[in-house]
Scaffold this active site. Structure first.
Site, PDB file in Angstrom:
ATOM      1  N   HIS A 101       0.810  -1.219   0.000  1.00 10.14           N
ATOM      2  CA  HIS A 101       0.000   0.000   0.000  1.00 10.14           C
ATOM      3  C   HIS A 101       0.843   1.268   0.000  1.00 10.14           C
ATOM      4  CE1 HIS A 101       0.482  -0.404   4.480  1.00 10.14           C
ATOM      5  NE2 HIS A 101       0.447   0.913   4.435  1.00 10.14           N
ATOM      6  N   ASP A 132       0.583  -7.750   1.399  1.00  8.91           N
ATOM      7  CA  ASP A 132       0.956  -6.347   1.578  1.00  8.91           C
ATOM      8  C   ASP A 132       2.477  -6.141   1.516  1.00  8.91           C
ATOM      9  OD1 ASP A 132       0.440  -3.678   1.815  1.00  8.91           O
ATOM     10  OD2 ASP A 132       0.259  -3.685   3.996  1.00  8.91           O
ATOM     11  N   SER A 219       4.718   2.676   7.725  1.00 11.57           N
ATOM     12  CA  SER A 219       4.379   1.521   6.896  1.00 11.57           C
ATOM     13  C   SER A 219       5.563   1.085   6.038  1.00 11.57           C
ATOM     14  CB  SER A 219       3.196   1.850   5.989  1.00 11.57           C
ATOM     15  OG  SER A 219       2.019   2.030   6.736  1.00 11.57           O
TER      16      SER A 219
END
Length: 284
Positions: A101, A132, A219
């Protein structure tokens, strides 16, 4: 004329030690292995900060309602880790691991180390939304200067073991490190950027819950254990909860990387984790 400082002294085991410095040695520099200590109660082994990079993405997604045009462009930042292919079973490669993402729908991606003044263009090689994970490639040799081997902990860490998360959360340009423990290991679905009610919904994948702070911008940043070994990528947090963050285990990443690399080399789409095709009921 004021002469620059050319030496520094410190006491080591009762003896005075003097280190001579050149002009390039004066000022901040990234910490090497063993220089960043964990503090009281932790191992003195350091975290390899040269491996941690900031990822800057300009993205524009597709519009499902108006497929002939793109959505508006968005700028975002995330984190990543530099990995040599020999450490992950892909000899001869140099990879940047991050979350899917972070670079999803990317048009332009740059990476930057905290000791570098310029941003370096990166190529998104493969995105695996079901786990992911994405990997990028940078051919610029400057990014890889001083980057050595990465120690990887391939097994799931024990519950309540120490965890350290590194990355670039919003609000600063230097690496941020947060400490915590591994609270529990669980299975959950962590796909991103899927349309509502997709037909091929990915199944549950193992994830580690940690109480080290994971904020926007973290992230894709690496998580390390108390010995400085890489144990996974930070990828999610629960807003409103008290320090509930989630890390993708290194074992999951290592299991999918060879397939991702083969698909990238063949210019085909990553197929995802296959289903077993089994149904079962538990018997008491």
């Amino acid at each position: 004329v004021i002469e620059p400082v050319v030496s520094r002294a410190f006491i080591y085991k009762g003896r005075k030690v003097v280190i001579k410095l050149g002009d390039k040695d004066i000022g901040a520099h990234p910490l090497e292995w063993g220089e960043a200590t964990w503090g009281k109660g932790f191992s003195a082994t350091g975290v390899p900060l040269r491996h941690v990079v900031k990822i800057l993405t300009l993205s524009a997604g597709h519009s499902f309602l108006t497929p002939w045009q793109m959505k508006r462009k968005m700028r975002s930042t995330g984190s990543g880790i530099l990995v040599l292919g020999e450490d992950v079973g892909i000899p001869g490669e140099k990879l940047i691991l991050t979350n899917a993402h972070v670079v999803n729908d990317a048009q332009v991606v740059f990476v930057q180390r905290q000791d570098m003044t310029r941003k370096i263009l990166a190529e998104v090689r493969m995105v695996a939304r079901d786990v992911d994970v994405a990997f990028l490639r940078v051919v610029d040799k400057e990014l890889w200067e001083g980057v050595g081997d990465l120690r990887i902990h391939k097994e799931l860490p024990a519950a309540n073991s120490m965890v350290r998360v590194a990355g670039y959360p919003h609000g600063g340009s230097a690496v941020s490190i947060t400490n915590g423990v591994l609270s529990r290991v669980m299975a959950m679905t962590y796909e991103f950027s899927q349309p509502p009610n997709p037909v091929n919904l990915p199944g549950n994948v193992i994830a580690m819950q940690v109480d080290a702070a994971i904020n926007p911008g973290n992230s894709g940043g690496p998580a390390f254990n108390q010995d400085g070994d890489f144990i996974g990528l930070a990828f999610a947090g629960i807003s409103g909860a008290q320090n509930m963050g989630f890390v993708i285990p290194a074992s999951v990443i290592l299991a999918r990387l060879p397939q991702m690399h083969r698909d990238a080399a063949s210019d085909i789409d990553y197929p995802g984790i296959p289903e077993m095709g089994l149904l079962w009921n538990s018997l008491d």
